[in-house]
Motif scaffolding. Structure first.
Motif, PDB file in Angstrom:
ATOM      1  N   TYR A   1       0.848  -1.209   0.000  1.00 14.26           N
ATOM      2  CA  TYR A   1       0.000   0.000   0.000  1.00 14.26           C
ATOM      3  C   TYR A   1       0.880   1.254   0.000  1.00 14.26           C
TER       4      TYR A   1
ATOM      5  N   SER B   1      -7.726   0.391  -0.657  1.00 18.54           N
ATOM      6  CA  SER B   1      -8.741  -0.491  -0.051  1.00 18.54           C
ATOM      7  C   SER B   1     -10.136  -0.297  -0.648  1.00 18.54           C
ATOM      8  N   GLN B   2     -10.437   0.904  -1.096  1.00 14.13           N
ATOM      9  CA  GLN B   2     -11.801   1.253  -1.552  1.00 14.13           C
ATOM     10  C   GLN B   2     -12.844   1.003  -0.464  1.00 14.13           C
ATOM     11  N   LEU B   3     -12.434   1.099   0.772  1.00 14.47           N
ATOM     12  CA  LEU B   3     -13.357   0.846   1.887  1.00 14.47           C
ATOM     13  C   LEU B   3     -14.144   2.083   2.294  1.00 14.47           C
ATOM     14  N   SER B   4     -13.817   3.242   1.705  1.00 13.35           N
ATOM     15  CA  SER B   4     -14.412   4.485   2.204  1.00 13.35           C
ATOM     16  C   SER B   4     -15.946   4.502   2.222  1.00 13.35           C
TER      17      SER B   4
ATOM     18  N   GLU C   1      -3.556   6.943   7.022  1.00 12.85           N
ATOM     19  CA  GLU C   1      -4.674   7.404   6.175  1.00 12.85           C
ATOM     20  C   GLU C   1      -6.009   7.265   6.905  1.00 12.85           C
TER      21      GLU C   1
ATOM     22  N   ARG D   1      -8.888  10.391   8.281  1.00 14.62           N
ATOM     23  CA  ARG D   1     -10.363  10.464   8.331  1.00 14.62           C
ATOM     24  C   ARG D   1     -10.827  10.912   9.730  1.00 14.62           C
TER      25      ARG D   1
ATOM     26  N   TYR E   1     -17.221   6.968  -7.079  1.00 20.07           N
ATOM     27  CA  TYR E   1     -15.930   6.819  -6.387  1.00 20.07           C
ATOM     28  C   TYR E   1     -14.835   7.447  -7.239  1.00 20.07           C
TER      29      TYR E   1
ATOM     30  N   ASN F   1      -7.955   8.700  -4.456  1.00 18.25           N
ATOM     31  CA  ASN F   1      -7.534   9.897  -3.699  1.00 18.25           C
ATOM     32  C   ASN F   1      -6.716  10.865  -4.549  1.00 18.25           C
TER      33      ASN F   1
ATOM     34  N   ARG G   1      -8.863  12.743  -6.856  1.00 19.35           N
ATOM     35  CA  ARG G   1      -9.624  13.796  -6.155  1.00 19.35           C
ATOM     36  C   ARG G   1      -8.753  15.042  -5.986  1.00 19.35           C
TER      37      ARG G   1
ATOM     38  N   ASP H   1     -18.933   7.928  -0.620  1.00 18.60           N
ATOM     39  CA  ASP H   1     -18.400   8.222   0.715  1.00 18.60           C
ATOM     40  C   ASP H   1     -18.532   9.701   1.078  1.00 18.60           C
TER      41      ASP H   1
ATOM     42  N   ASP I   1     -18.488  12.823   2.541  1.00 16.05           N
ATOM     43  CA  ASP I   1     -18.338  13.082   3.974  1.00 16.05           C
ATOM     44  C   ASP I   1     -18.076  14.569   4.202  1.00 16.05           C
TER      45      ASP I   1
ATOM     46  N   ASN J   1     -14.428  15.760   2.935  1.00 13.18           N
ATOM     47  CA  ASN J   1     -14.588  16.441   1.655  1.00 13.18           C
ATOM     48  C   ASN J   1     -14.307  17.942   1.771  1.00 13.18           C
TER      49      ASN J   1
HETATM   50  C1  FAD Z   1     -10.817  16.810  -2.730  1.00  6.43           C
HETATM   51  C2  FAD Z   1     -10.978  15.572  -1.885  1.00  6.43           C
HETATM   52  C3  FAD Z   1     -12.235  15.201  -1.431  1.00  6.43           C
HETATM   53  C4  FAD Z   1     -12.378  14.072  -0.620  1.00  6.43           C
HETATM   54  N1  FAD Z   1     -13.640  13.726  -0.180  1.00  6.43           N
HETATM   55  C5  FAD Z   1     -13.796  12.655   0.633  1.00  6.43           C
HETATM   56  C6  FAD Z   1     -15.080  12.286   1.109  1.00  6.43           C
HETATM   57  O1  FAD Z   1     -16.078  12.942   0.838  1.00  6.43           O
HETATM   58  N2  FAD Z   1     -15.177  11.165   1.888  1.00  6.43           N
HETATM   59  C7  FAD Z   1     -14.082  10.428   2.225  1.00  6.43           C
HETATM   60  O2  FAD Z   1     -14.235   9.402   2.929  1.00  6.43           O
HETATM   61  N3  FAD Z   1     -12.853  10.775   1.806  1.00  6.43           N
HETATM   62  C8  FAD Z   1     -12.672  11.853   1.018  1.00  6.43           C
HETATM   63  N4  FAD Z   1     -11.423  12.175   0.574  1.00  6.43           N
HETATM   64  C9  FAD Z   1     -10.262  11.438   1.095  1.00  6.43           C
HETATM   65  C10 FAD Z   1      -9.789  10.246   0.249  1.00  6.43           C
HETATM   66  O3  FAD Z   1      -9.636  10.627  -1.077  1.00  6.43           O
HETATM   67  C11 FAD Z   1     -10.718   9.032   0.326  1.00  6.43           C
HETATM   68  O4  FAD Z   1     -11.010   8.722   1.665  1.00  6.43           O
HETATM   69  C12 FAD Z   1     -10.068   7.809  -0.311  1.00  6.43           C
HETATM   70  O5  FAD Z   1      -9.714   8.082  -1.635  1.00  6.43           O
HETATM   71  C13 FAD Z   1     -11.016   6.636  -0.272  1.00  6.43           C
HETATM   72  O6  FAD Z   1     -10.496   5.554  -0.995  1.00  6.43           O
HETATM   73  P1  FAD Z   1      -9.999   4.263  -0.258  1.00  6.43           P
HETATM   74  O7  FAD Z   1     -11.044   3.759   0.661  1.00  6.43           O
HETATM   75  O8  FAD Z   1      -9.498   3.327  -1.293  1.00  6.43           O
HETATM   76  O9  FAD Z   1      -8.785   4.813   0.600  1.00  6.43           O
HETATM   77  P2  FAD Z   1      -7.482   4.099   1.164  1.00  6.43           P
HETATM   78  O10 FAD Z   1      -6.313   4.746   0.557  1.00  6.43           O
HETATM   79  O11 FAD Z   1      -7.573   2.636   1.076  1.00  6.43           O
HETATM   80  O12 FAD Z   1      -7.501   4.558   2.705  1.00  6.43           O
HETATM   81  C14 FAD Z   1      -8.192   3.819   3.721  1.00  6.43           C
HETATM   82  C15 FAD Z   1      -9.218   4.716   4.389  1.00  6.43           C
HETATM   83  O13 FAD Z   1      -8.576   5.821   5.015  1.00  6.43           O
HETATM   84  C16 FAD Z   1      -9.377   7.004   4.875  1.00  6.43           C
HETATM   85  N5  FAD Z   1      -8.625   7.969   4.064  1.00  6.43           N
HETATM   86  C17 FAD Z   1      -7.694   7.703   3.124  1.00  6.43           C
HETATM   87  N6  FAD Z   1      -7.166   8.836   2.639  1.00  6.43           N
HETATM   88  C18 FAD Z   1      -7.787   9.845   3.275  1.00  6.43           C
HETATM   89  C19 FAD Z   1      -7.687  11.256   3.209  1.00  6.43           C
HETATM   90  N7  FAD Z   1      -6.809  11.868   2.406  1.00  6.43           N
HETATM   91  N8  FAD Z   1      -8.506  11.998   3.993  1.00  6.43           N
HETATM   92  C20 FAD Z   1      -9.392  11.412   4.831  1.00  6.43           C
HETATM   93  N9  FAD Z   1      -9.516  10.074   4.951  1.00  6.43           N
HETATM   94  C21 FAD Z   1      -8.733   9.301   4.180  1.00  6.43           C
HETATM   95  C22 FAD Z   1     -10.655   6.583   4.167  1.00  6.43           C
HETATM   96  O14 FAD Z   1     -11.652   6.329   5.117  1.00  6.43           O
HETATM   97  C23 FAD Z   1     -10.220   5.315   3.430  1.00  6.43           C
HETATM   98  O15 FAD Z   1     -11.294   4.437   3.181  1.00  6.43           O
HETATM   99  C24 FAD Z   1     -11.247  13.301  -0.252  1.00  6.43           C
HETATM  100  C25 FAD Z   1      -9.991  13.687  -0.724  1.00  6.43           C
HETATM  101  C26 FAD Z   1      -9.851  14.800  -1.540  1.00  6.43           C
HETATM  102  C27 FAD Z   1      -8.482  15.179  -2.031  1.00  6.43           C
END
Ligand code: FAD
Length: 410
Positions: free
Chosen positions: A25, A44-47, A79, A83, A146, A149, A152, A180, A182, A186
């Motif tokens: 990761y 993970s795409q667990l968000s 990460e 959150r 979705y 990150n 985004r 997700d 949030d 967000n």
């Molecule tokens: C402009 C912008 C808007 C975003 N809006 C949201 C949103 O509305 N909801 C949301 O859950 N996340 C948001 N994120 C954060 C992040 O992009 C996502 O949580 C992440 O991409 C989810 O994919 P994943 O589960 O594969 O993450 P992974 O990389 O597998 O990370 C595991 C978990 O960690 C948390 N996480 C990871 N990266 C971040 C981060 N940078 N900030 C906060 N938590 C994080 C999430 O809960 C995620 O499921 C945003 C980021 C940006 C740059």
């Protein structure tokens, strides 16, 4: 990717991701390989499951630390703490959310008045700007609910600095379409990209960086020509004062000795992560996706939210052997409680943002009567006091917080 909004599917996705949650990761997470089957296994795409409360952060961290050393899983753990940090930060600075709402409404009104702006906004949200990468992500977001990150971050940066659109309209677009979606992650991430979260430090998307980290996509790397690479960070004329709200103590069996209803909501749709010390006599589900925005919520986000609540209610009713019902917007909750002869409500913490805006006013009278017991995750209670300023303040407490919460034997 199967986005089935059930706890079982979230646990299955967690189990398949676990082997990759360590060094893999840390090395691979910044690559956006696109939505093709299996392409996103590097993250993970667990968000969506975490946001809906179908999974809890604590159980995800426990599972990861059973397979990896804290060192190997450092990046993934951090990460998840981002959150929790963002949630705690917004709790302490609620004016960020209210000023976002006011700014968003002003920006939406400006679209009505200004045809040129309206056209530019339509091109951006429909993926017709001519900037290939941006257009691909705009469509991907609307179609799948979705975005990776890194995508985004690039998307928000191009929206703000190249297209020069109001950041609050971009945050609203994300909130409407992300499964997700949030309020804390967000809003604060958009502010971070703009240079408003860490004052003076913004994020500028670069074409070479985009090409490098999208090279593994099925159709090859994405191009992004004509980006504003020297724009200055945004500034704002207001300060957002900080005050940590009183956090509720851990809930005991004695607190829930009287018959009570468990209220599930959009950010706490399943009972399992809540670890209730007593069985409810009734489970009530309140889902309010329309509270995300005055605009239309995208269908993946709507479907995930509705499905999460449906599965959460069914599983809670089966686990506790009690009835379940939906609390529709506009209905008084008192009537539902009276009908079931239940006095009290166990309420998972209503996070600052759209979830609280939708439900808190409707629960104020019950709160005033002392009929509500609030449940707060130990991980949040332990972390939020450190979420005062930058993430660093939380990062250096991660080991201590994990230890305090008994996660990973830490
Ligand atoms: C402009 C912008 C808007 C975003 N809006 C949201 C949103 O509305 N909801 C949301 O859950 N996340 C948001 N994120 C954060 C992040 O992009 C996502 O949580 C992440 O991409 C989810 O994919 P994943 O589960 O594969 O993450 P992974 O990389 O597998 O990370 C595991 C978990 O960690 C948390 N996480 C990871 N990266 C971040 C981060 N940078 N900030 C906060 N938590 C994080 C999430 O809960 C995620 O499921 C945003 C980021 C940006 C740059």
């Amino acid at each position: 990717m199967d986005w089935n909004p059930t706890r079982a599917r979230g646990l299955e996705r967690l189990a398949s991701f676990l082997p990759l949650a360590g060094r893999s990761y840390a090395e691979q997470r910044n690559h956006d390989h696109g939505p093709a089957r299996g392409g996103r296994d590097n993250v993970s795409q667990l968000s969506p499951w975490l946001h809906a409360g179908l999974l809890g952060e604590a159980e995800v961290l426990c599972a990861v630390l059973e397979q990896h050393s804290p060192r190997a899983a450092e990046k993934f753990i951090a990460e998840v703490f981002w959150r929790i940090y963002f949630k705690g930060y917004l709790e302490q600075r609620p004016s960020i959310w209210t000023s976002y709402l006011a700014g968003r409404d002003d920006a939406l009104a400006a679209l009505e008045r200004n045809a040129g702006l309206c056209t530019a906004y339509g091109e951006a949200t429909e993926g017709r700007t001519g900037i290939e990468a941006f257009d691909v992500w705009a469509r991907e977001l609307v179609e799948t609910g979705y975005l990776h990150n890194h995508a985004r971050m690039w998307f928000a940066s191009i929206w703000i600095f190249t297209l020069k659109l109001d950041w609050q309209l971009g945050a609203d677009f994300f909130l409407r379409h992300l499964m997700d979606g949030d309020a804390a992650s967000n809003t604060l991430s958009w502010r971070w990209v703009a240079g408003l979260h860490t004052k003076g430090k913004h994020y500028l998307a670069r074409p070479d960086n985009i090409a490098r980290f999208t090279a593994g996509r099925a159709d090859g790397p994405l191009t992004a020509e004509g980006l504003a690479e020297n724009a200055a960070p945004m500034t704002e004329p207001v300060e957002h004062p900080r005050r940590l709200p009183d956090l509720p103590p851990p809930v005991t069996t004695a607190d829930l000795a009287q018959p009570f209803a468990l209220l599930l909501h959009d950010e706490a749709a399943h009972h399992a992560p809540l670890i209730l010390p007593a069985r409810p006599a009734l489970v009530i589900g309140a889902t309010r996706p329309e509270a995300r925005s005055p605009g239309v919520t995208g269908s993946p986000a709507r479907a995930f939210t509705a499905g999460a609540m449906e599965s959460g209610l069914t599983e809670a009713a089966a686990a506790f052997g009690c009835p379940s019902m939906q609390w529709r917007a506009g209905e008084p909750i008192e009537a539902l409680l009276a009908e079931a002869d239940v006095e009290r409500v166990a309420l998972p913490w209503l996070p600052a943002g759209w979830t609280r805006d939708a439900l808190a006013p409707r629960l104020a009278e019950l709160q005033r009567q002392g009929r509500v017991t609030t449940l707060l995750a130990p991980l949040h209670r332990a972390t939020w006091p450190h979420a005062k300023a930058g993430f660093f303040g939380v990062a250096k407490q991660i080991d201590a917080v994990l230890g305090e919460c008994g996660i990973g034997g830490g």
